[in-house]
Scaffold this active site. Sequence first.
Site, PDB file in Angstrom:
ATOM      1  N   SER A 203       0.825  -1.197   0.000  1.00 33.09           N
ATOM      2  CA  SER A 203       0.000   0.000   0.000  1.00 33.09           C
ATOM      3  C   SER A 203       0.871   1.264   0.000  1.00 33.09           C
ATOM      4  O   SER A 203       1.686   1.449  -0.906  1.00 33.09           O
ATOM      5  CB  SER A 203      -0.967  -0.032   1.188  1.00 33.09           C
ATOM      6  OG  SER A 203      -1.968   0.951   1.058  1.00 33.09           O
ATOM      7  N   ASP A 299      -8.387  -2.622  -7.211  1.00 33.55           N
ATOM      8  CA  ASP A 299      -7.837  -2.418  -5.878  1.00 33.55           C
ATOM      9  C   ASP A 299      -8.898  -1.879  -4.920  1.00 33.55           C
ATOM     10  O   ASP A 299      -9.512  -0.833  -5.171  1.00 33.55           O
ATOM     11  CB  ASP A 299      -6.660  -1.444  -5.954  1.00 33.55           C
ATOM     12  CG  ASP A 299      -6.004  -1.215  -4.619  1.00 33.55           C
ATOM     13  OD1 ASP A 299      -5.086  -1.962  -4.277  1.00 33.55           O
ATOM     14  OD2 ASP A 299      -6.427  -0.288  -3.894  1.00 33.55           O
ATOM     15  N   HIS A 366      -6.482  -5.822  -1.721  1.00 33.07           N
ATOM     16  CA  HIS A 366      -5.500  -4.766  -1.425  1.00 33.07           C
ATOM     17  C   HIS A 366      -4.448  -5.341  -0.491  1.00 33.07           C
ATOM     18  O   HIS A 366      -4.756  -5.679   0.653  1.00 33.07           O
ATOM     19  CB  HIS A 366      -6.188  -3.564  -0.774  1.00 33.07           C
ATOM     20  CG  HIS A 366      -5.267  -2.398  -0.534  1.00 33.07           C
ATOM     21  ND1 HIS A 366      -4.772  -1.635  -1.566  1.00 33.07           N
ATOM     22  CD2 HIS A 366      -4.749  -1.877   0.597  1.00 33.07           C
ATOM     23  CE1 HIS A 366      -4.003  -0.675  -1.067  1.00 33.07           C
ATOM     24  NE2 HIS A 366      -3.966  -0.819   0.244  1.00 33.07           N
TER      25      HIS A 366
END
Length: 423
Positions: A203, A299, A366
């Site tokens: 991330s 995502d 994610h």
Amino acid sequence: MKLLLVSFVVLIAFGKWVDGFLEFNETELYQIENYRSGYVSNGSVYGISKAYDNALMVGLTLIQSARAKGAVCLDGTLPGYHLHRGYGSGANSWLIQLEGGGWCNNVRNCVYRKKTRRGSSWYMEKQIAFTGILSNKAQENPDFFNWNRVKLRYCDGASFTGDSENKAAGLQFRGQRIWLAAMDDLMSKGMRHAHQALLSGCSAGGLASILHCDEFRDFFPRTTRVKCLSDAGLFLDAVDVSGGHTLRNLYSGVVGLQGVQNNLPRICTNHLDPTSCFFPQNIIRQVRTPLFILNAAYDSWQIQSSLAPPSADPHGHWHDCRLNHAKCSASQIRFLQGFRNQVLKAVRGFSMSKQNGLFINSCFAHCQTERQDTWFADDSPVVGNKAIAIAVGDWYFHRSGIKIVDCPYPCDKTCHNLVFQRA
């Protein structure tokens, strides 16, 4: 083949809308998920075991030398990392995992952040579980299990790139200094002797692994094999459902507030504005060091916080779709297919380089490297029968070139799609 969905529960304690953005930490959600969810297959829900029960727990090390360098968290506390030593064939190999956890783009949400583990080591867990790419078990992490593995904690809010302060608010924006202090400390603990090194991140940490990739390469002699991996770090400068630029507005605030400009790649800032150079799509083709991009085509964070956040959807037309892709209308799916096309366009030139690797699966997910179920397990996601862990290992060790792009949703039946529900 079964369709496997992982249902996540977003609790008030772990997920919070701040200035229109959903702030959460992927690992925290996974820990909750172990107790509150299961697999969904053919409409039936199956319980799953608590994956952390047998996980290696690794203690927090504060970087004592950091304060003299001004390398501190948002609240002025020392930064830290978790290190588990390698052994055997991995004794001189190092994997650095940069933690993710969003960004803060104005004084108000940075002040909020500095009272959490993402802004202060005072609130960080003293031990965390090492799973997925950090696991010490060969059956869970076949290529990196016996490496020196490090989780660098994220407490600056600008992907380890800021260098500024706001004295009135008691805020230190020292991400770049934290990055350098951590690397110095790890070099003194043996990383300078590395034969192999991999910088990875999830991330906001995945973005950081791109931004710092060439810097990382330069810490080592040319004889050291050095590569980088970005997991869920391909944040796009995309138009949201209202026609606005939600993520660009956020990034503009981060870059301006935290003094990021001077720490961005010069090859980008020489011809683009600093905010554009915080978007990886404008950087990845210029990264000299071999780079692997792992990203879900749909995502989950970008759907929730960039494409269809509440600020861009005041009437709530996207509310259900945002939390569960199965509730998206045909027109909403078409919009998300358009986003996938943008993802593929962003990596087209990058993927032409032989040294780079690519794995884009058509999942609503994610971060897939730190979770065991998505990294390497009996039922982990695959594309062309290749799991993520095997794809990354094949690329890193030159066993084969990896340029994997999944077919569009809903063709992939191996995804562990995220479904968010309010508790």
